[in-house]
Design a protein around this motif. Structure first.
Motif, PDB file in Angstrom:
ATOM      1  N   CYS A 109      -5.245   3.150  -2.870  1.00 17.81           N
ATOM      2  CA  CYS A 109      -5.057   2.070  -2.057  1.00 17.81           C
ATOM      3  C   CYS A 109      -5.095   1.737  -0.414  1.00 17.81           C
ATOM      4  O   CYS A 109      -5.881   2.718  -0.099  1.00 17.81           O
ATOM      5  CB  CYS A 109      -3.235   2.380  -2.097  1.00 17.81           C
ATOM      6  N   ASP A 110      -5.535   0.372   0.013  1.00 12.37           N
ATOM      7  CA  ASP A 110      -5.945  -0.054   1.548  1.00 12.37           C
ATOM      8  C   ASP A 110      -4.506  -1.348   1.217  1.00 12.37           C
ATOM      9  O   ASP A 110      -5.107  -1.587   0.119  1.00 12.37           O
ATOM     10  CB  ASP A 110      -7.978   0.000   1.790  1.00 12.37           C
ATOM     11  N   SER A 111      -5.575  -1.714   2.700  1.00 14.61           N
ATOM     12  CA  SER A 111      -4.285  -3.476   2.732  1.00 14.61           C
ATOM     13  C   SER A 111      -5.241  -3.917   3.655  1.00 14.61           C
ATOM     14  O   SER A 111      -6.039  -3.276   4.737  1.00 14.61           O
ATOM     15  CB  SER A 111      -3.177  -3.171   2.768  1.00 14.61           C
ATOM     16  N   GLU A 129       0.983  -0.959  -0.248  1.00 12.98           N
ATOM     17  CA  GLU A 129       0.602  -0.400   0.264  1.00 12.98           C
ATOM     18  C   GLU A 129       0.754   1.783  -0.226  1.00 12.98           C
ATOM     19  O   GLU A 129       0.850   2.023  -1.002  1.00 12.98           O
ATOM     20  CB  GLU A 129      -0.817  -0.266   1.316  1.00 12.98           C
ATOM     21  N   SER A 134      -0.920   2.254   7.651  1.00  9.95           N
ATOM     22  CA  SER A 134      -1.779   2.482   8.151  1.00  9.95           C
ATOM     23  C   SER A 134      -2.025   1.104   8.877  1.00  9.95           C
ATOM     24  O   SER A 134      -1.650   0.834   9.860  1.00  9.95           O
ATOM     25  CB  SER A 134      -2.411   1.159   6.912  1.00  9.95           C
TER      26      SER A 134
END
Length: 156
Positions: free
Chosen positions: A38-40, A20, A69
């Motif tokens: 974006c993310d995770s 990410e 994150s």
């Protein structure tokens, strides 16, 4: 509307938050951060609510990647609808993601992160550095930089 990318590993504290961060950096450098988000997440929830592994953070910061994150577990009920593409860090992650899929649309969103590598072509996964030493964390970042470069080319 932004295209949304989700990076997934096992616990969401090493590989996926790094992917990410690397992808976000590449998007910023290429002035594409207004077009992508974006993310995770992790397939497991053991680390949910925790920041990225401190060792992974130390190695990432040396390359100017900031792992901000907070770990969360992949949620099939929301994530397949929320994200356009979902990237598994290794074969087990990809397999787990496929087992969560509700239909063919979900399955079509699932990709292997290393499929985008051009230099680290002998790797079919981003290896989990959790139980290894410093070299493992550096290798993760090397592979992710390669994969994110390839992914960026694919997306643009």
């Amino acid at each position: 509307m932004k295209k949304k990318l989700l990076f997934v590993c096992l616990g969401n504290i090493c590989r996926s938050p790094s992917a990410e961060a690397v992808m976000n950096a590449y998007l910023r450098i290429n002035q594409l951060d207004t077009e992508f988000e974006c993310d995770s997440a992790g397939t497991g929830g053991w680390h949910a609510g925790h920041p990225a592994d401190s060792r992974m953070q130390r190695h990432a910061i040396k390359r100017d990647y900031n792992l901000t994150s907070i770990a969360r577990q992949f949620n099939p009920k929301n994530d397949f609808d929320e994200f356009d593409l979902i990237f598994g860090m290794d074969e087990q992650n990809v397999s787990d993601l496929k087992s969560f899929a509700r239909n063919s649309d979900d399955l079509n969103k699932i990709k292997s992160m290393t499929a985008y590598c051009s230099r680290f072509v002998n790797y079919n996964s981003v290896p989990d550095p959790y139980y290894g030493g410093a070299n493992g964390f550096e290798l993760v970042l090397d592979i992710l930089e390669d994969a994110c470069e390839g992914l960026l080319k694919e997306l643009t």
